[in-house]
Write a protein that holds these residues in place. Structure first.
Motif, PDB file in Angstrom:
ATOM      1  N   ALA A 104     -22.920  50.541  17.303  1.00 50.18           N
ATOM      2  CA  ALA A 104     -24.164  51.150  16.827  1.00 50.18           C
ATOM      3  C   ALA A 104     -25.362  50.225  16.988  1.00 50.18           C
ATOM      4  N   MET A 105     -25.133  48.913  17.005  1.00 45.64           N
ATOM      5  CA  MET A 105     -26.251  47.961  16.984  1.00 45.64           C
ATOM      6  C   MET A 105     -27.090  47.967  18.270  1.00 45.64           C
ATOM      7  N   PRO A 106     -26.476  47.768  19.463  1.00 45.81           N
ATOM      8  CA  PRO A 106     -27.308  47.757  20.670  1.00 45.81           C
ATOM      9  C   PRO A 106     -27.992  49.093  20.929  1.00 45.81           C
ATOM     10  N   TYR A 107     -27.328  50.194  20.541  1.00 47.98           N
ATOM     11  CA  TYR A 107     -27.939  51.505  20.755  1.00 47.98           C
ATOM     12  C   TYR A 107     -29.177  51.683  19.881  1.00 47.98           C
ATOM     13  N   THR A 108     -29.116  51.191  18.648  1.00 47.16           N
ATOM     14  CA  THR A 108     -30.283  51.233  17.762  1.00 47.16           C
ATOM     15  C   THR A 108     -31.424  50.388  18.334  1.00 47.16           C
ATOM     16  N   ILE A 109     -31.085  49.209  18.873  1.00 43.47           N
ATOM     17  CA  ILE A 109     -32.091  48.346  19.495  1.00 43.47           C
ATOM     18  C   ILE A 109     -32.749  49.062  20.674  1.00 43.47           C
ATOM     19  N   PHE A 110     -31.947  49.795  21.458  1.00 49.09           N
ATOM     20  CA  PHE A 110     -32.476  50.540  22.610  1.00 49.09           C
ATOM     21  C   PHE A 110     -33.598  51.485  22.197  1.00 49.09           C
ATOM     22  N   TRP A 111     -33.365  52.289  21.167  1.00 50.17           N
ATOM     23  CA  TRP A 111     -34.372  53.279  20.769  1.00 50.17           C
ATOM     24  C   TRP A 111     -35.583  52.620  20.114  1.00 50.17           C
ATOM     25  N   CYS A 112     -35.369  51.508  19.422  1.00 50.50           N
ATOM     26  CA  CYS A 112     -36.511  50.777  18.847  1.00 50.50           C
ATOM     27  C   CYS A 112     -37.398  50.214  19.951  1.00 50.50           C
ATOM     28  N   LEU A 113     -36.774  49.655  20.999  1.00 55.23           N
ATOM     29  CA  LEU A 113     -37.546  49.113  22.111  1.00 55.23           C
ATOM     30  C   LEU A 113     -38.261  50.217  22.889  1.00 55.23           C
ATOM     31  N   VAL A 114     -37.616  51.363  23.029  1.00 54.24           N
ATOM     32  CA  VAL A 114     -38.247  52.500  23.705  1.00 54.24           C
ATOM     33  C   VAL A 114     -39.487  52.963  22.938  1.00 54.24           C
ATOM     34  N   TYR A 115     -39.378  52.975  21.617  1.00 57.63           N
ATOM     35  CA  TYR A 115     -40.487  53.482  20.793  1.00 57.63           C
ATOM     36  C   TYR A 115     -41.643  52.480  20.709  1.00 57.63           C
ATOM     37  N   PHE A 116     -41.313  51.197  20.582  1.00 48.61           N
ATOM     38  CA  PHE A 116     -42.344  50.169  20.426  1.00 48.61           C
ATOM     39  C   PHE A 116     -42.660  49.448  21.742  1.00 48.61           C
ATOM     40  N   VAL A 117     -42.433  50.111  22.860  1.00 49.67           N
ATOM     41  CA  VAL A 117     -42.583  49.492  24.179  1.00 49.67           C
ATOM     42  C   VAL A 117     -43.998  48.954  24.387  1.00 49.67           C
ATOM     43  N   SER A 184     -39.398  61.924  20.074  1.00 49.77           N
ATOM     44  CA  SER A 184     -37.934  61.947  19.982  1.00 49.77           C
ATOM     45  C   SER A 184     -37.289  60.734  19.318  1.00 49.77           C
ATOM     46  N   PRO A 185     -37.665  59.484  19.696  1.00 47.34           N
ATOM     47  CA  PRO A 185     -36.923  58.313  19.197  1.00 47.34           C
ATOM     48  C   PRO A 185     -36.726  58.227  17.693  1.00 47.34           C
ATOM     49  N   PRO A 186     -37.735  58.494  16.837  1.00 47.10           N
ATOM     50  CA  PRO A 186     -37.495  58.371  15.392  1.00 47.10           C
ATOM     51  C   PRO A 186     -36.395  59.306  14.876  1.00 47.10           C
ATOM     52  N   PHE A 187     -36.292  60.485  15.461  1.00 43.08           N
ATOM     53  CA  PHE A 187     -35.253  61.429  15.029  1.00 43.08           C
ATOM     54  C   PHE A 187     -33.885  61.051  15.607  1.00 43.08           C
ATOM     55  N   ILE A 188     -33.877  60.591  16.865  1.00 40.10           N
ATOM     56  CA  ILE A 188     -32.614  60.229  17.503  1.00 40.10           C
ATOM     57  C   ILE A 188     -31.992  59.002  16.843  1.00 40.10           C
ATOM     58  N   LEU A 189     -32.823  58.132  16.262  1.00 39.97           N
ATOM     59  CA  LEU A 189     -32.311  56.944  15.565  1.00 39.97           C
ATOM     60  C   LEU A 189     -31.374  57.301  14.412  1.00 39.97           C
ATOM     61  N   ALA A 190     -31.470  58.536  13.917  1.00 37.53           N
ATOM     62  CA  ALA A 190     -30.577  58.966  12.837  1.00 37.53           C
ATOM     63  C   ALA A 190     -29.120  58.998  13.301  1.00 37.53           C
ATOM     64  N   LEU A 191     -28.890  59.202  14.603  1.00 43.35           N
ATOM     65  CA  LEU A 191     -27.517  59.297  15.110  1.00 43.35           C
ATOM     66  C   LEU A 191     -26.730  57.999  14.958  1.00 43.35           C
ATOM     67  N   PRO A 192     -27.229  56.845  15.429  1.00 40.21           N
ATOM     68  CA  PRO A 192     -26.451  55.614  15.209  1.00 40.21           C
ATOM     69  C   PRO A 192     -26.304  55.259  13.739  1.00 40.21           C
ATOM     70  N   VAL A 193     -27.292  55.616  12.913  1.00 39.66           N
ATOM     71  CA  VAL A 193     -27.185  55.357  11.475  1.00 39.66           C
ATOM     72  C   VAL A 193     -26.045  56.191  10.877  1.00 39.66           C
ATOM     73  N   CYS A 194     -25.998  57.472  11.220  1.00 38.03           N
ATOM     74  CA  CYS A 194     -24.911  58.351  10.741  1.00 38.03           C
ATOM     75  C   CYS A 194     -23.556  57.860  11.237  1.00 38.03           C
ATOM     76  N   TYR A 195     -23.517  57.459  12.510  1.00 41.84           N
ATOM     77  CA  TYR A 195     -22.269  56.953  13.081  1.00 41.84           C
ATOM     78  C   TYR A 195     -21.777  55.722  12.328  1.00 41.84           C
ATOM     79  N   PHE A 196     -22.688  54.796  12.027  1.00 40.80           N
ATOM     80  CA  PHE A 196     -22.335  53.569  11.315  1.00 40.80           C
ATOM     81  C   PHE A 196     -21.768  53.896   9.936  1.00 40.80           C
ATOM     82  N   ILE A 197     -22.400  54.822   9.221  1.00 39.89           N
ATOM     83  CA  ILE A 197     -21.941  55.213   7.882  1.00 39.89           C
ATOM     84  C   ILE A 197     -20.567  55.881   7.962  1.00 39.89           C
ATOM     85  N   CYS A 198     -20.375  56.750   8.963  1.00 43.22           N
ATOM     86  CA  CYS A 198     -19.107  57.477   9.111  1.00 43.22           C
ATOM     87  C   CYS A 198     -17.926  56.546   9.354  1.00 43.22           C
ATOM     88  N   ASN A 199     -18.188  55.372   9.921  1.00 41.83           N
ATOM     89  CA  ASN A 199     -17.104  54.428  10.187  1.00 41.83           C
ATOM     90  C   ASN A 199     -16.444  53.895   8.912  1.00 41.83           C
TER      91      ASN A 199
END
Length: 466
Positions: A104-117, A184-199
């Motif tokens: 979940a970590m690198p994927y979260t970094i990906f969307w943060c970098l995309v948003y704050f490019v 899109s990025p702020p909403f898509i960031l919910a996916l890795p967060v949900c995935y991390f919690i589900c683990n």
């Protein structure tokens, strides 16, 4: 009352994914595949965005050149190799669950970098991070799912990996064409967060816990994934047998785990079959066609709308993967690979022949034919060469070298993705699309011949078999 009896009979079927025995295995498989869906979403979202970055309507405040876009596209392959290596090195040492958390970590970094490019380097690093998530997924998820799944449903659960990726790709394409870059990025960031919690909702695999000597935890894990009570004598006996076999395997591995394990006859058979799987998956142009779909359709002289064609192909990828989940455990892996390779070879020959004649004659009256041919091609690729890839790869290798073997071939696969994506457009430019597709057809047919004579059926094979 009749309906209740029918439902009860369906759920009592040992092959039903929602049956009592398989229910937890299926639900956990869906939860971990949030990661693969997210990865596919990122890949699909970036595909049209990369085209937009080069236009005057680019959403960024700096220009992105064609050469930079090629690096943005290809760095996901390099990141995938890094993810493969990390997951392969860590999963046997620290466990499958910690690696699943890491994804979940690198994927979260990906969307943060995309948003704050702020510069193109942000996108370079972001795509590298996205590739790490995908690469780690392709190593740890097949192993994790194969260790929690019963033999009779292992194929269907394993094939959900590619089904989830392709569903994400289609969703990403739809999202990127429906919403602007920064929405899109702020909403898509919910996916890795949900995935991390589900683990946190499920335990480590019993196989890994037994290998680490944590027998009580392994027993609880075994009971959880089989969804059975502790006073079930049959289950107790089943667990003790698993414990005995894995403990014996670890003892033998500690005594004799050396290079000789990698040069046995079963090992060489596994290498050859894994190489054929890799070649058929990559050099059939299955991934290249979907990646360069607009260019392929443009070169085919089709009269149809390219955006509509892309969505149809995306849907058929999902249909093909779903068909794999239905057919893999019922009819076996080998027959699906034979149908997939032979059918894909015929489709590639047909497409190459059409483009050859379309260049010389006016075939606009059948301008819909390229879409039909590529639709069959994508469907056939996904029921075998793509959908069954990781299922068969895990089952091919002898148990003593399975982890190393699978990890190594997944790394090679990721490297080959980078290679094929680089050379495919060059081949189209130098040779033309017809010759390129004929070559891919020949390679795919060669893989069909290998599978026909040498590929063994792995359906129902125990993971503890040598």
């Amino acid at each position: 009352m009749t309906l209740k009896l029918r439902l009860a009979s369906v759920f009592d079927n040992p092959n039903c994914l929602l049956g009592r025995r398989n229910r937890h295995q299926f639900l956990v498989t869906l939860l971990v595949n949030i990661a693969t869906f997210s990865h596919g979403l990122g890949v699909g979202w970036m595909s049209p965005v990369m085209r937009d970055l080069q236009t005057d309507e680019s959403p960024l405040n700096f220009p992105v050149l064609v050469g930079q876009v090629s690096w943005i596209g290809s760095l996901v392959g390099i990141g995938s190799v890094v993810g493969n290596l990390l997951a392969g090195f860590l999963q046997d040492r620290i466990g499958r669950k910690p690696v699943l958390f890491f994804i979940a970590m690198p994927y979260t970094i990906f969307w943060c970098l995309v948003y704050f490019v702020q510069s193109v380097e942000f996108l370079y690093i972001g795509r590298l991070m996205a590739g790490m998530t995908g690469g780690a997924c392709y190593v740890v998820l097949p192993t994790f799912i194969s260790e929690i799944a019963d033999t009779n449903v292992r194929g269907r659960l394993g094939s959900i990996i590619l089904l989830s990726v392709n569903s994400g790709v289609l969703a990403g394409y739809i999202v990127s064409t429906s919403a602007d870059y920064y929405t899109s990025p702020p909403f898509i960031l919910a996916l890795p967060v949900c995935y991390f919690i589900c683990n946190f909702l499920f335990p480590e695999t019993p196989h890994h816990l037994i290998r680490k000597g944590k027998f009580e935890a392994a027993k609880r894990s075994f009971m959880f994934y089989k969804n059975i009570k502790r006073d079930d004598l049959k289950a107790e006996s089943e667990f003790e047998e698993l414990k005995y076999l894995l403990t014996k395997e670890e003892t033998e591995k500690a005594k004799s785990y050396d290079y000789k394990d990698f040069i046995t006859k079963p090992a060489f058979k596994a290498y050859a079959s894994a190489a054929a799987l890799l070649i058929s998956n990559q050099f059939s142009a299955s991934f290249c066609v979907t990646t360069y779909l607009s260019d392929v359709f443009a070169a085919s002289y089709t009269t149809l709308n390219l955006s509509m064609c892309t969505i149809i192909i995306g849907v058929l990828q999902i249909v093909g993967n779903y068909a794999t989940t239905l057919l893999c455990d019922k009819y076996g892996r080998r027959i699906l690979m034979l149908i997939s390779t032979s059918g894909a070879s015929i489709c590639l020959t047909a497409f190459a022949s059409y483009t050859y004649f379309a260049k010389r004659y006016d075939l606009s009256v059948v301008g819909w034919l390229p879409l039909v041919i590529l639709s069959f091609f994508v469907f056939l690729c996904n029921i075998g060469m793509v959908g069954c890839l990781f299922v068969v790869l895990v089952e091919l290798f002898p148990s003593k070298i399975r982890s190393v073997g699978v990890s190594t071939f997944v790394v090679i696969l990721s490297s080959t993705v980078f290679l094929t994506l680089k050379i495919f457009p060059i081949c189209m430019a130098v040779w033309g699309i017809s010759v390129t597709m004929w070559c891919c057809s020949g390679i795919t047919f060669s893989c069909f011949l290998y599978f026909c004579f040498f590929l063994e059926e792995t359906k129902g094979k125990s993971l503890l078999e040598a």
